[in-house]
Structure formats: C-alpha cells, structure tokens
Design a protein around this motif. Structure first.
Motif, PDB file in Angstrom:
ATOM      1  N   ALA A   7       1.055  -1.343  -0.051  1.00 35.97           N
ATOM      2  CA  ALA A   7      -0.100  -0.103  -0.162  1.00 35.97           C
ATOM      3  C   ALA A   7       0.941   1.263  -0.050  1.00 35.97           C
ATOM      4  O   ALA A   7       0.673   2.438  -0.608  1.00 35.97           O
ATOM      5  N   GLN A   8       2.079   1.127   0.637  1.00 42.95           N
ATOM      6  CA  GLN A   8       2.895   2.412   0.681  1.00 42.95           C
ATOM      7  C   GLN A   8       3.452   2.658  -0.468  1.00 42.95           C
ATOM      8  O   GLN A   8       3.740   3.725  -0.806  1.00 42.95           O
ATOM      9  N   ALA A   9       3.783   1.407  -1.173  1.00 47.14           N
ATOM     10  CA  ALA A   9       4.577   1.384  -2.284  1.00 47.14           C
ATOM     11  C   ALA A   9       3.524   1.783  -3.600  1.00 47.14           C
ATOM     12  O   ALA A   9       4.310   2.868  -4.390  1.00 47.14           O
ATOM     13  N   LEU A  10       2.502   1.565  -3.292  1.00 43.66           N
ATOM     14  CA  LEU A  10       1.420   1.832  -4.491  1.00 43.66           C
ATOM     15  C   LEU A  10       1.129   3.505  -4.548  1.00 43.66           C
ATOM     16  O   LEU A  10       0.836   3.828  -5.632  1.00 43.66           O
ATOM     17  N   LEU A  11       1.011   3.840  -3.383  1.00 43.34           N
ATOM     18  CA  LEU A  11       0.335   5.555  -3.286  1.00 43.34           C
ATOM     19  C   LEU A  11       1.249   6.347  -4.311  1.00 43.34           C
ATOM     20  O   LEU A  11       0.622   7.216  -5.149  1.00 43.34           O
ATOM     21  N   PRO A  12       2.899   6.531  -4.221  1.00 41.88           N
ATOM     22  CA  PRO A  12       3.404   7.397  -5.260  1.00 41.88           C
ATOM     23  C   PRO A  12       3.013   7.110  -6.657  1.00 41.88           C
ATOM     24  O   PRO A  12       3.251   7.756  -7.512  1.00 41.88           O
ATOM     25  N   LEU A  13       3.191   5.890  -6.998  1.00 40.68           N
ATOM     26  CA  LEU A  13       3.132   5.097  -8.298  1.00 40.68           C
ATOM     27  C   LEU A  13       1.619   5.754  -8.813  1.00 40.68           C
ATOM     28  O   LEU A  13       1.523   5.646 -10.024  1.00 40.68           O
ATOM     29  N   ILE A  14       0.769   5.821  -7.884  1.00 39.86           N
ATOM     30  CA  ILE A  14      -0.668   6.164  -8.512  1.00 39.86           C
ATOM     31  C   ILE A  14      -0.920   7.935  -8.532  1.00 39.86           C
ATOM     32  O   ILE A  14      -1.777   8.189  -9.185  1.00 39.86           O
ATOM     33  N   GLY A  15       0.336   8.467  -8.214  1.00 35.78           N
ATOM     34  CA  GLY A  15       0.310   9.946  -8.268  1.00 35.78           C
ATOM     35  C   GLY A  15       0.202  10.717  -6.855  1.00 35.78           C
ATOM     36  O   GLY A  15      -0.166  12.004  -6.869  1.00 35.78           O
ATOM     37  N   GLY A  16       0.031   9.930  -5.796  1.00 40.63           N
ATOM     38  CA  GLY A  16      -0.079  10.414  -4.428  1.00 40.63           C
ATOM     39  C   GLY A  16      -1.668  10.582  -4.145  1.00 40.63           C
ATOM     40  O   GLY A  16      -2.287  10.606  -4.904  1.00 40.63           O
ATOM     41  N   PRO A  17      -2.062  10.774  -2.946  1.00 40.92           N
ATOM     42  CA  PRO A  17      -3.003  10.700  -2.409  1.00 40.92           C
ATOM     43  C   PRO A  17      -3.794  12.043  -3.104  1.00 40.92           C
ATOM     44  O   PRO A  17      -5.220  11.553  -3.161  1.00 40.92           O
ATOM     45  N   GLY A  18      -3.206  12.993  -3.360  1.00 38.55           N
ATOM     46  CA  GLY A  18      -4.226  14.154  -4.197  1.00 38.55           C
ATOM     47  C   GLY A  18      -4.536  13.769  -5.542  1.00 38.55           C
ATOM     48  O   GLY A  18      -5.530  14.377  -6.030  1.00 38.55           O
ATOM     49  N   ASN A  19      -4.112  12.644  -6.286  1.00 39.95           N
ATOM     50  CA  ASN A  19      -4.473  12.141  -7.408  1.00 39.95           C
ATOM     51  C   ASN A  19      -5.820  11.475  -7.340  1.00 39.95           C
ATOM     52  O   ASN A  19      -6.271  10.936  -8.424  1.00 39.95           O
ATOM     53  N   ILE A  20      -6.154  10.707  -6.338  1.00 42.00           N
ATOM     54  CA  ILE A  20      -7.206   9.901  -6.093  1.00 42.00           C
ATOM     55  C   ILE A  20      -8.288  10.489  -5.838  1.00 42.00           C
ATOM     56  O   ILE A  20      -8.533  11.200  -4.714  1.00 42.00           O
ATOM     57  N   CYS A  21      -9.483  10.293  -6.668  1.00 41.54           N
ATOM     58  CA  CYS A  21     -10.889  10.818  -6.381  1.00 41.54           C
ATOM     59  C   CYS A  21     -11.848   9.866  -5.453  1.00 41.54           C
ATOM     60  O   CYS A  21     -12.356  10.290  -4.476  1.00 41.54           O
ATOM     61  N   ARG A  22     -11.547   8.772  -6.024  1.00 41.93           N
ATOM     62  CA  ARG A  22     -12.532   7.527  -5.305  1.00 41.93           C
ATOM     63  C   ARG A  22     -11.616   6.247  -5.364  1.00 41.93           C
ATOM     64  O   ARG A  22     -10.764   5.904  -6.012  1.00 41.93           O
ATOM     65  N   MET A  23     -11.802   5.383  -4.137  1.00 44.37           N
ATOM     66  CA  MET A  23     -10.910   4.240  -4.145  1.00 44.37           C
ATOM     67  C   MET A  23     -12.029   3.082  -3.327  1.00 44.37           C
ATOM     68  O   MET A  23     -12.723   3.422  -2.430  1.00 44.37           O
ATOM     69  N   SER A  24     -12.036   2.091  -4.062  1.00 48.92           N
ATOM     70  CA  SER A  24     -12.690   1.044  -3.561  1.00 48.92           C
ATOM     71  C   SER A  24     -11.985  -0.400  -3.934  1.00 48.92           C
ATOM     72  O   SER A  24     -10.761  -0.366  -4.552  1.00 48.92           O
ATOM     73  N   HIS A  25     -12.733  -1.497  -3.738  1.00 42.31           N
ATOM     74  CA  HIS A  25     -12.167  -2.770  -4.338  1.00 42.31           C
ATOM     75  C   HIS A  25     -13.502  -3.831  -4.661  1.00 42.31           C
ATOM     76  O   HIS A  25     -14.504  -3.629  -4.109  1.00 42.31           O
ATOM     77  N   CYS A  26     -12.881  -4.720  -5.459  1.00 46.32           N
ATOM     78  CA  CYS A  26     -14.106  -5.782  -5.700  1.00 46.32           C
ATOM     79  C   CYS A  26     -13.602  -7.034  -5.222  1.00 46.32           C
ATOM     80  O   CYS A  26     -12.543  -6.889  -4.261  1.00 46.32           O
ATOM     81  N   ALA A  27     -13.805  -8.284  -5.526  1.00 48.53           N
ATOM     82  CA  ALA A  27     -13.169  -9.405  -5.201  1.00 48.53           C
ATOM     83  C   ALA A  27     -11.867  -9.644  -5.257  1.00 48.53           C
ATOM     84  O   ALA A  27     -11.106 -10.209  -4.326  1.00 48.53           O
ATOM     85  N   THR A  28     -11.125  -9.178  -6.537  1.00 47.67           N
ATOM     86  CA  THR A  28      -9.888  -9.130  -6.688  1.00 47.67           C
ATOM     87  C   THR A  28      -9.106  -8.244  -6.860  1.00 47.67           C
ATOM     88  O   THR A  28      -7.654  -8.201  -7.019  1.00 47.67           O
ATOM     89  N   ARG A  29      -9.591  -7.013  -7.151  1.00 46.12           N
ATOM     90  CA  ARG A  29      -8.917  -5.873  -7.873  1.00 46.12           C
ATOM     91  C   ARG A  29      -9.137  -4.562  -6.915  1.00 46.12           C
ATOM     92  O   ARG A  29     -10.255  -4.280  -6.401  1.00 46.12           O
TER      93      ARG A  29
END
Length: 465
Positions: A7-29
C-alpha cells in the motif's frame, strides 16, 4: 513485501493521495478513480510483489491483487489516502462514469439497463433453442399441449421485453420504475394491434385532432421503450418542479403518465420503431451481403472495441435482433464469442512462453476466464500489455468470426459467450460454433508463439516487466 508495504509503495505510483478521487475494491482488484491518469505508472505497479496486473479501463485504474489480499491492501491504503476518497464500489463506478466521453457514457447506460435482464433472456433463449431442436428432430409434437405451454414460457420474455427494459431503465433515466412499467404496459396493451402481425400491414388508425395515428403495439421492441422512458424522466421532473407539494402525490404521476403515454404512442414510439428496424435490418443486410468478410471485420475489431467500453451497447442491438419477428436470431454474438475465445488462446500462449512468474500467475486464469466469456483480465493484464498477443488474438477472432458467419451460426439469447454460449447456440450451428472456437483459440495461440519467435525474447522480459 507485505500488504502494508505494498500500500505504501502503491501510493506514489498512483500519483499520490491528491491524485485519487475515489477508491474501493471488488473481489480481486483495487479500483481507483484518479484525476490524472498520466501520473499512474502501470509498469512500476506491476513490478510490485503482490500485484498481478494493472490497467486503466472505463474511467478506472484497476490493480489486480487477488482475492483476500486486495481487502488488506485496501484497508492499509485507507489511512494513507484519507476517508474522503474511500467509497463504495457503486460510488467509484459513478465517479468513473462521469469522466467518460459521450459514447462511453451511452454504452455504460445501455449496459446498466440490459445486464440485469440478461438472465431472463438467456433462460427464455435456452428454452426456445431446446424446443426448436426437439421439433426439428421430430422428438416433440409442436401441437401438443405441453409443447404449446413451454412455447409460451420461452417467448414471454421477448413478448413483454418492453416491460423488463422499462423497469431496468427507470433507475438510469431517473423516473419512477412503476410509472415506467405502466408506460410500457400502455405501449403493449392488448387493445393495440400486435406488433408481430405488422407484416400484413396496419389494420386500424386513430384520427386524433386530424392526426392519423397507427393503432399499433410495441411488443418485443427495444428502442421505442428506451426512448419513451428517457422522455418520461424529463416529463416527470418538469411536472414535479411546478406541482405544489400538497397535491404532488396525486397529480404528478397522473400528468406524467398522461403526457408520456400520449407522446409515446404518437411520436416517440413510431420514431423508435423506425430507428430500431433500421439498425436491425441494416445489420442483417451487412451480415447477408458482407458474408464472411463481415465476420472477418467484426471479429477482428471486437476486442479493440472492448478497450473503449462501447461494446456494452451491443446488448441493445442483440436484443433488437431477437425481438424483431423478421429476424429472430442473434447472429452477432457468435462473432463476439470467437473474439473472446481468441484472447484466451493468446493469453495461454504467453503463459507457456514467459519465464516471469507474476505474468504466469495472471495469464493462466485470464486465459481460462476468456473461455467463460470474461476477457478484461486477458486483454488488459496480458495481451495488450505485450501488443503482439493482442494482434494474434485479433487475427484469430477475425478468421473464426468469418467462419461462424459463413456457416450461419446463430444464438437464441444474449450475454453468453465461450463455453457457456453453447447453451444458447441454435442446434444447427453447434458443430460450426465449436469448430470456430478451435480456430480462434488455435490461431491466437500459434500467432502469439510465432511472434515470440520473431522477437526472440519471452514475453515479460523484452518489455522490462
């Protein structure tokens, strides 16, 4: 690397918390809606130990992690991104839809309307195909009481299709579902000439204030009821805005149904019928006159259309073909099925070729899911990632699509492809459907393998994955 470290490694690769509008998950993704997709580094995300794939589709960034593990990664990311960005899966889908273009939003709307009613159409189509096989083989008497009763069961979903569509469409068009159903009931009322008898011409007309209105029903139609419910939504909202609260409960439904019903029978219904028949007969003309070439083009391009998300709108076209008494068969779905099977063949070839264990973990289940009609994991997680497998799959889908058109394979339902699609294939096309599937899978597999020999590097290594 554990879930928290991922989770910590993903955050900068997604553009940081400021780049995320919405977050959720399904069964596998892990599913995210981001402000700027250019800031998402999919290659670096795929390199993380727990990540099995990463791609963007339908306005979302989807990161394949796996059942169970994805929950833990999501929970570990939640305090890092803040509560405002953590939403339900439905909210994420709504936010993603808002970022799509007009064609994608239309396709998504049609998908939302038709996907819920696919099971009942599949059930009716399966029974219709079974009865047709029993009658054609002489194993059942079409005039027997039991056969006639079962025939009623098989055709009900198509005769009353406008009611199913109206109820499903009400949510997306923001109208009362019960008013929508009542409107559909008006359009298929027994007092109107049955739509199945239109081949003999219109029998009666109303003279309404000098306007000649055909006294015709819309049984089994698709586009007229879609347009009617869409129009009804505007009528209901307009009436409610001007209606005093004290009498809203009585007069808003009354005026909405009165206005929408009148406009539907005189304007929207006839226009919708002409447009729907034009689409159905246009596709039939291409199918009949284009022949194997039509299958070649449709089968080859289908997976590319899947990438855009516009393929969701095809359910409406297929339902229109089945409901049209002059056609009554879905000749598009066998073509789409060949394209889906081909994606599985290409993904399986990647599984055998690559030495990258992470790619193998994604490629095998993705290939198997294609045989069940689910291609997104194979397309975005494997084939499109390495390009040549996607091209090989397109070739396999094109050739096999040409085969099922040349041999006139048809289906009696919608929504099922691959192996499950066998349940709704017409009996006279069963063998050719299986042959087409083998062609699609085999050509895609062989093409992917030959492309690997040409570039002389296993998939997953030359790309730096």
């Amino acid at each position: 690397m554990n879930e928290r470290e991922t989770a910590q490694a993903l955050l900068p690769l997604i553009g940081g918390p400021g780049n995320i509008c919405r977050m959720s998950h399904c069964a596998t993704r892990l599913r995210l809606v981001v402000r700027d997709e250019a800031k998402v580094d999919h290659d670096a995300i795929r390199a993380l130990d727990l990540v099995k794939g990463s791609f963007s589709t339908a306005g979302q960034v989807q990161i394949i992690i796996g059942q169970g593990t994805v929950n833990q990664v999501h929970d570990a990311m939640q305090p890092l991104v803040g509560d405002l960005t953590v939403s339900s899966l439905d909210e994420v889908k709504q936010q993603a839809a808002a970022q799509q273009n007009a064609a994608q939003r239309l396709a998504r709307t049609l998908s939302n309307i038709f996907v819920p009613i696919i099971p009942v159409i599949v059930a009716s189509g399966l029974l219709m195909g079974t009865l047709g096989m029993l009658r054609s083989l002489g194993w059942a008497d079409g005039n027997s009481p039991l056969f006639q009763i079962l025939d009623i069961f098989s055709s009900t979903a198509f005769v009353f299709l406008p009611i199913l569509i109206a109820f499903s469409a009400a949510r997306d068009f923001r109208v009362s579902p019960y008013l929508a159903v009542a409107l559909a009931g008006i359009m298929i009322h027994p007092a109107l000439q049955n739509a199945w008898t239109l081949g003999g011409g219109v029998h009666e007309y109303w003279d309404l204030f000098g306007l000649k209105v055909a006294k015709v029903g819309y049984q089994g139609t698709v586009l007229p009821i879609l347009l009617a419910v869409w129009m009804m939504g505007f009528v209901e909202r307009a009436v409610r805005r001007i209606m005093p609260n004290a009498i809203d409960l009585i007069f808003t439904p009354f005026l909405t149904l009165l206005i929408a019903g009148a406009v539907s029978l005189t304007v929207v219904g006839p226009i919708g019928r002409m447009l729907g028949d034009g689409l159905s007969f246009g596709l039939q003309w291409i199918y009949l006159h284009g022949g194997p070439l039509a299958g070649l083009v449709f089968g080859g391009l289908y997976s590319t259309i899947v990438i855009t998300g516009v393929h969701h709108s095809f359910h409406a076209l297929e339902a229109g073909l089945l409901a049209n008494p002059s056609i009554g068969v879905n000749f598009l779905l066998p073509i789409w099925s060949m394209a889906n099977i081909a994606q599985g063949g290409a993904a399986l070839a990647v599984f055998f070729i690559t030495r990258d264990e992470k790619i193998r973990q994604v490629a095998l289940p993705a290939a198997l899911s294609c045989l069940l009609g689910i291609t997104e994991a194979a397309i975005f997680g494997v084939n499109l990632r390495f390009f040549w497998p996607f091209v090989a799959a397109a070739l396999g889908g094109a050739v096999a699509g040409s085969w099922v058109v040349a041999t006139h394979v048809g289906m009696t339902g919608i929504g099922l492809t691959g192996i499950p699609g066998l349940a709704i294939v017409r009996p006279d096309g069963m063998l050719n459907y299986l042959i087409g599937g083998c062609i699609a899978f085999g050509l895609a597999f062989a093409g992917t393998w030959l492309a690997h020999l040409k570039v002389k590097a296993p998939y997953g290594e030359a790309s730096g994955a």
